[in-house]
Design a protein around this motif. Structure first.
Motif, mmCIF file in Angstrom:
data_model
loop_
_atom_site.group_PDB
_atom_site.id
_atom_site.type_symbol
_atom_site.label_atom_id
_atom_site.label_comp_id
_atom_site.label_asym_id
_atom_site.label_seq_id
_atom_site.Cartn_x
_atom_site.Cartn_y
_atom_site.Cartn_z
ATOM 1 N N GLU A 18 0.833 -1.205 0.000
ATOM 2 C CA GLU A 18 0.000 0.000 0.000
ATOM 3 C C GLU A 18 0.871 1.260 0.000
ATOM 4 N N ALA A 19 1.949 1.257 0.800
ATOM 5 C CA ALA A 19 2.854 2.416 0.827
ATOM 6 C C ALA A 19 3.512 2.606 -0.540
ATOM 7 N N GLU A 20 3.924 1.518 -1.160
ATOM 8 C CA GLU A 20 4.538 1.577 -2.503
ATOM 9 C C GLU A 20 3.543 2.139 -3.524
ATOM 10 N N LEU A 21 2.322 1.667 -3.487
ATOM 11 C CA LEU A 21 1.306 2.139 -4.426
ATOM 12 C C LEU A 21 1.014 3.630 -4.230
ATOM 13 N N ARG A 22 0.990 4.080 -2.989
ATOM 14 C CA ARG A 22 0.772 5.516 -2.731
ATOM 15 C C ARG A 22 1.965 6.349 -3.193
ATOM 16 N N ARG A 23 3.165 5.870 -2.923
ATOM 17 C CA ARG A 23 4.375 6.620 -3.261
ATOM 18 C C ARG A 23 4.572 6.711 -4.773
ATOM 19 N N GLU A 24 4.367 5.640 -5.485
ATOM 20 C CA GLU A 24 4.693 5.590 -6.911
ATOM 21 C C GLU A 24 3.580 6.079 -7.829
ATOM 22 N N ARG A 25 2.324 6.012 -7.386
ATOM 23 C CA ARG A 25 1.192 6.471 -8.203
ATOM 24 C C ARG A 25 1.285 5.920 -9.633
ATOM 25 N N TYR A 26 1.247 4.610 -9.757
ATOM 26 C CA TYR A 26 1.401 3.939 -11.048
ATOM 27 C C TYR A 26 0.303 4.342 -12.018
ATOM 28 N N ASP A 27 0.666 4.353 -13.307
ATOM 29 C CA ASP A 27 -0.308 4.628 -14.371
ATOM 30 C C ASP A 27 -1.099 3.386 -14.736
ATOM 31 N N GLY A 28 -0.592 2.226 -14.368
ATOM 32 C CA GLY A 28 -1.276 0.979 -14.671
ATOM 33 C C GLY A 28 -0.852 -0.119 -13.731
ATOM 34 N N ILE A 29 -1.781 -1.000 -13.431
ATOM 35 C CA ILE A 29 -1.512 -2.144 -12.552
ATOM 36 C C ILE A 29 -2.103 -3.372 -13.237
ATOM 37 N N ILE A 30 -1.265 -4.378 -13.438
ATOM 38 C CA ILE A 30 -1.711 -5.647 -14.008
ATOM 39 C C ILE A 30 -1.475 -6.714 -12.953
ATOM 40 N N SER A 31 -2.547 -7.354 -12.513
ATOM 41 C CA SER A 31 -2.446 -8.443 -11.542
ATOM 42 C C SER A 31 -2.655 -9.756 -12.282
ATOM 43 N N LEU A 32 -1.843 -10.733 -11.964
ATOM 44 C CA LEU A 32 -1.911 -12.030 -12.629
ATOM 45 C C LEU A 32 -2.397 -13.077 -11.636
ATOM 46 N N HIS A 33 -3.453 -13.781 -12.021
ATOM 47 C CA HIS A 33 -4.074 -14.775 -11.141
ATOM 48 C C HIS A 33 -4.360 -16.054 -11.928
ATOM 49 N N SER A 34 -4.678 -17.117 -11.196
ATOM 50 C CA SER A 34 -5.236 -18.315 -11.799
ATOM 51 C C SER A 34 -6.488 -18.676 -11.011
ATOM 52 N N ASP A 35 -7.455 -19.250 -11.706
ATOM 53 C CA ASP A 35 -8.767 -19.535 -11.133
ATOM 54 C C ASP A 35 -9.041 -21.026 -11.272
ATOM 55 N N ASP A 36 -9.222 -21.703 -10.140
ATOM 56 C CA ASP A 36 -9.444 -23.148 -10.185
ATOM 57 C C ASP A 36 -10.878 -23.541 -10.545
ATOM 58 N N THR A 37 -11.728 -22.560 -10.804
ATOM 59 C CA THR A 37 -13.105 -22.869 -11.208
ATOM 60 C C THR A 37 -13.383 -22.480 -12.654
ATOM 61 N N SER A 38 -12.393 -21.980 -13.370
ATOM 62 C CA SER A 38 -12.597 -21.522 -14.737
ATOM 63 C C SER A 38 -11.931 -22.469 -15.732
ATOM 64 N N ASP A 39 -12.583 -22.637 -16.875
ATOM 65 C CA ASP A 39 -12.013 -23.450 -17.947
ATOM 66 C C ASP A 39 -11.295 -22.600 -18.991
#
Length: 143
Positions: A18-39
């Motif tokens: 949270e401190a990093e996100l406040r300090r850097e004020r990114y123009d974009g955030i990409i989160s990578l996940h996997s979902d065990d219920t999706s095909d």
């Protein structure tokens, strides 16, 4: 740590991010996940208006390795061709007070797919997001 952001968590990893996100004020955030219920692959978009236009080509690129989740309801949210425009509270995101909002994308692969396919689909998707973003920036400079 997922869904712990911006609710007063005491977890040190959350506080640091949270401190990093406040300090850097990114123009974009990409989160990578996997979902065990999706095909298939899908994603959540929020923030800037053009975020959806970055996820669509990313899903197309990922489809070379894994199918797209075409269900109308994914994870309990309305979806259109694998794109969800609302999402869970507390996910990794920009600080609530940040304006303008950055591009925010959560890209999901099916967790039960072979890991090599998940990696290949994710790399293809992220590369396409970055390429499309650079093209949007170049185009905007000429407006």
């Amino acid at each position: 740590m997922n869904r712990e952001f911006w609710f007063g968590s005491i977890e040190p990893e959350i506080l640091y991010l949270e401190a990093e996100l406040r300090r850097e004020r990114y123009d974009g955030i990409i989160s990578l996940h996997s979902d065990d219920t999706s095909d298939g692959c899908y994603g959540f978009v929020s923030g800037a208006l053009l975020t959806e236009h970055l996820l669509e080509p990313a899903l197309q690129a990922a489809a070379e390795f894994l199918p797209r989740n075409e269900l109308h309801i994914i994870d309990g949210f309305l979806a259109t061709r694998g794109i969800i425009k609302e999402g869970y509270l507390g996910i990794l995101s920009a600080p609530p007070e940040q304006h303008p909002r950055p591009l925010e994308i959560v890209f999901e692969t099916p967790a039960l797919a072979p890991m090599t396919q998940q990696v290949d689909a994710t790399v293809a998707a992220v590369k396409r997001i970055l390429a499309e973003y650079r093209e949007l920036q170049a185009y905007a400079a000429n407006l």
